[in-house]
Write an enzyme that holds these catalytic residues in place. Structure first.
Site, PDB file in Angstrom:
ATOM      1  CG  ASP A 207      -1.960   0.992   1.283  1.00  0.00           C
ATOM      2  OD1 ASP A 207      -2.876   0.886   0.451  1.00  0.00           O
ATOM      3  OD2 ASP A 207      -1.914   1.901   2.133  1.00  0.00           O
ATOM      4  CD  GLU A 267      -2.161   2.166  -3.690  1.00  0.00           C
ATOM      5  OE1 GLU A 267      -3.324   2.495  -3.924  1.00  0.00           O
ATOM      6  OE2 GLU A 267      -1.634   2.336  -2.578  1.00  0.00           O
TER       7      GLU A 267
HETATM    8  C1  GLC Z   1      -4.270   2.911  -0.737  1.00  0.00           C
HETATM    9  C2  GLC Z   1      -5.533   2.085  -0.607  1.00  0.00           C
HETATM   10  C3  GLC Z   1      -6.640   2.976  -0.155  1.00  0.00           C
HETATM   11  C4  GLC Z   1      -6.263   3.587   1.187  1.00  0.00           C
HETATM   12  C5  GLC Z   1      -4.918   4.284   1.131  1.00  0.00           C
HETATM   13  C6  GLC Z   1      -4.387   4.579   2.502  1.00  0.00           C
HETATM   14  O1  GLC Z   1      -4.346   3.843  -1.739  1.00  0.00           O
HETATM   15  O2  GLC Z   1      -5.803   1.443  -1.817  1.00  0.00           O
HETATM   16  O3  GLC Z   1      -7.854   2.289  -0.061  1.00  0.00           O
HETATM   17  O4  GLC Z   1      -7.236   4.510   1.560  1.00  0.00           O
HETATM   18  O5  GLC Z   1      -3.959   3.497   0.495  1.00  0.00           O
HETATM   19  O6  GLC Z   1      -3.958   3.423   3.137  1.00  0.00           O
END
Ligand code: GLC
Length: 541
Positions: A207, A267
């Protein structure tokens, strides 16, 4: 396949609280997922990515983690988790868990300890605490803004109610950022990675992977003027800094200490040109790109995205990822049915009434897009419910909304709940088979018609289209290359993979005569060998 199974995998994202509820408390849970492993095997996915299922107050849908090495009691137990891993592995499905290293929740033992400790203490040094600025420290330490709206700093008050230090949270105030300059934080996450790998987990989704390393020099630096545009030299104070790669090089040692090596996908919202750094085999191995998700349903845009992403992945020594939907965005069957350029936040604020959504067109294009995506070299990430052709639930009542975006923007943006509504499994039942209690978000009545049992075995249904496509993809899967074939029309894209696996997508509205070959699957019925507008077909020649 072995150690490289992930390179061209189909990964199905489960948002656990919205997938299947086994105990009737209104929340999906781990035994619920286990009960549907057969469904996922029949669908034909290679892996399940579980969004966070850890103990959490759900200030951000579970991305506010209280304890990284446990299961939320309302979602099950570690024993339930082991049973899920066992059931999935028994049918050849891998398990990927979500790691949230940028921030803990404000209920995490470390944060509670930090609150109870003095400024400057070791407990506070696991997070980013600072004195305020201005004469009485009443101004935040910097101008940094939270991703969910408002300042990225919250001020504490001590036991006597006196104002105290501020702490950093790039997301909600319930998500304090960790201090990755602290060695203890590194060790803690290495332990967490091992904990899940030892339980048989095959990979991790990381994340906000681009945010861990920060320039915390004193005084804190201002953010550059143009938000969204990150420098190419890693010099932003918060995002995509060069030092972040040292963290993932360390994680790679853990991944590679297992057989087969554990995999990971970042991500990372870096500049697209720097995405490849996260995907290097010496680091996370793969990185999400959301380029296809952001593209309009347009031949030139899709083709450009594919060329760019394949080149990027090759540069990293990785394979590309492809995503049309996830838990953070408006479902693509709805995006594609709205006029190009529609502001999706504004559209949600009108309960989906402000701009007319053409659901049929959206679904038609969604079906075409998924065949296009599944024909590409690399791994495809599917989001639960897209195989049913689900639309965004744009008219959730204000009282039901739980996304922190709703609160933090003073009710000017609804946020992401419309993509997180619990799945419909059966035509009948108060929650369409999701569970025996009330679903935590209300489901639209129209979902009774698109429930799994209404599409199962029905030729032409979106569920059967996905099943066919995944089965045939497995059969035709080949080297990670493609060639483009001139389709003779600007609004038609024709690609071929080694071994003669062709995909033609007609982005326009005029039918297109397919070249000779055996049609294996199509997103719409062909008429006299012609591919209708806004549809795709795979054929072998
Ligand atoms: C990422 C997740 C999202 C979350 C954010 C903070 O982007 O996909 O759902 O709110 O991280 O952890």
């Amino acid at each position: 396949m072995g150690a490289t199974w992930w390179r061209q995998a189909v990964v199905y994202q489960v948002y656990p609280r919205s997938f299947a509820d086994s105990d009737g408390d209104g929340l999906g849970d781990i035994p619920g997922v286990t009960s549907r492993v057969g469904y996922l095997a029949e669908l034909g996915v290679d892996a399940i990515w579980l969004s966070p299922f850890y103990p959490s107050a759900l200030a951000d849908g579970g991305y506010d983690v209280d304890d990284y090495r446990d299961v939320a009691p309302e979602l099950g137990t570690l024993t339930d988790f082991d049973a899920l891993v066992g059931a999935a592995h028994a049918v050849g499905i891998k398990i990927i868990v979500d790691i949230v290293p940028n921030h803990t929740s404000n209920r995490h033992a470390w944060f509670l300890e930090a609150l109870a400790s003095a400024p400057g203490s070791a407990a506070r040094n696991r997070y980013v605490f600072r004195d305020g600025t201005g004469v009485d420290g009443s101004l935040p330490p910097s101008d940094w803004q939270s991703h969910f709206g408002g300042p990225a700093w919250t001020r504490l008050t001590d036991a006597d109610g006196n104002p105290e230090q501020w702490y950093l949270h790039l997301f909600a105030p319930e998500q304090p950022d960790l201090n990755w300059d602290n060695r203890e934080v590194h060790e803690e996450f290495l332990t967490t990675l091992r904990f899940w790998a030892d339980r048989g987990v095959d990979g991790y989704r990381v994340d906000v992977a681009h945010a861990l390393a920060k320039d915390l020099s004193d005084p804190l630096r201002s953010k550059p003027e143009t938000p969204g545009e990150l420098p190419l030299d890693g010099s932003d104070p918060l995002f995509d800094r060069n030092e972040v790669h040292e963290i993932y090089a360390e994680w790679r040692q853990v991944f590679d200490s297992y057989d087969p090596p554990r995999t990971a996908v970042a991500e990372a919202f870096s500049a697209p040109e720097r995405r490849a750094l996260y995907a290097r085999p010496t680091e996370l191995g793969q990185a999400f790109n959301f380029d296809l998700l952001k593209a309009d349903f347009d031949a030139a845009e899709f083709r450009e995205v594919v060329e760019f992403c394949l080149a990027q992945a090759a540069e990293a020594g990785s394979s590309s990822t492809w995503v049309l939907s996830n838990h953070d965005v408006v479902r693509h069957a709805s995006r594609y049915g709205l006029p190009t350029g529609t502001d999706l936040d504004d559209w949600l604020m009108t309960d989906g009434l402000g701009t007319i959504l053409d659901e049929e067109q959206g679904l038609r294009r969604a079906r075409a897009a998924v065949l296009f995506m599944l024909a590409l070299p690399g791994s495809a990430y599917l989001y639960q419910g897209e195989e049913l052709g689900l639309q965004e639930v744009a008219d959730l009542p204000a009282g039901a909304l739980q996304d922190p975006i709703w609160l933090r923007t003073q009710h000017t943006k609804k946020g992401r709940d419309g993509a997180r509504v619990p799945l419909p499994w059966t035509e009948e039942g108060a929650t369409y088979g999701f569970g025996s209690g009330n679903a935590w978000l209300p489901q639209p009545a129209a979902w009774s018609r698109v429930a799994v049992d209404q599409q199962d075995g029905v030729g032409g249904s979106t569920l059967e289209l996905y099943r066919d496509a995944l089965r045939i993809r497995r059969e035709l899967q080949t080297d990670e290359t493609l060639d483009w074939i001139d389709a003779g029309r600007d609004d038609v894209v024709h690609l071929v993979r080694p071994g003669g696996w062709h995909c033609v997508t007609n982005f326009g509205t005029e039918p297109y005569a397919l070249p000779a070959g055996e049609v294996r699957v199509a997103s719409a019925e062909l008429v006299d060998g012609q591919l209708p507008g806004e549809s795709s077909a795979w054929f072998t020649a």
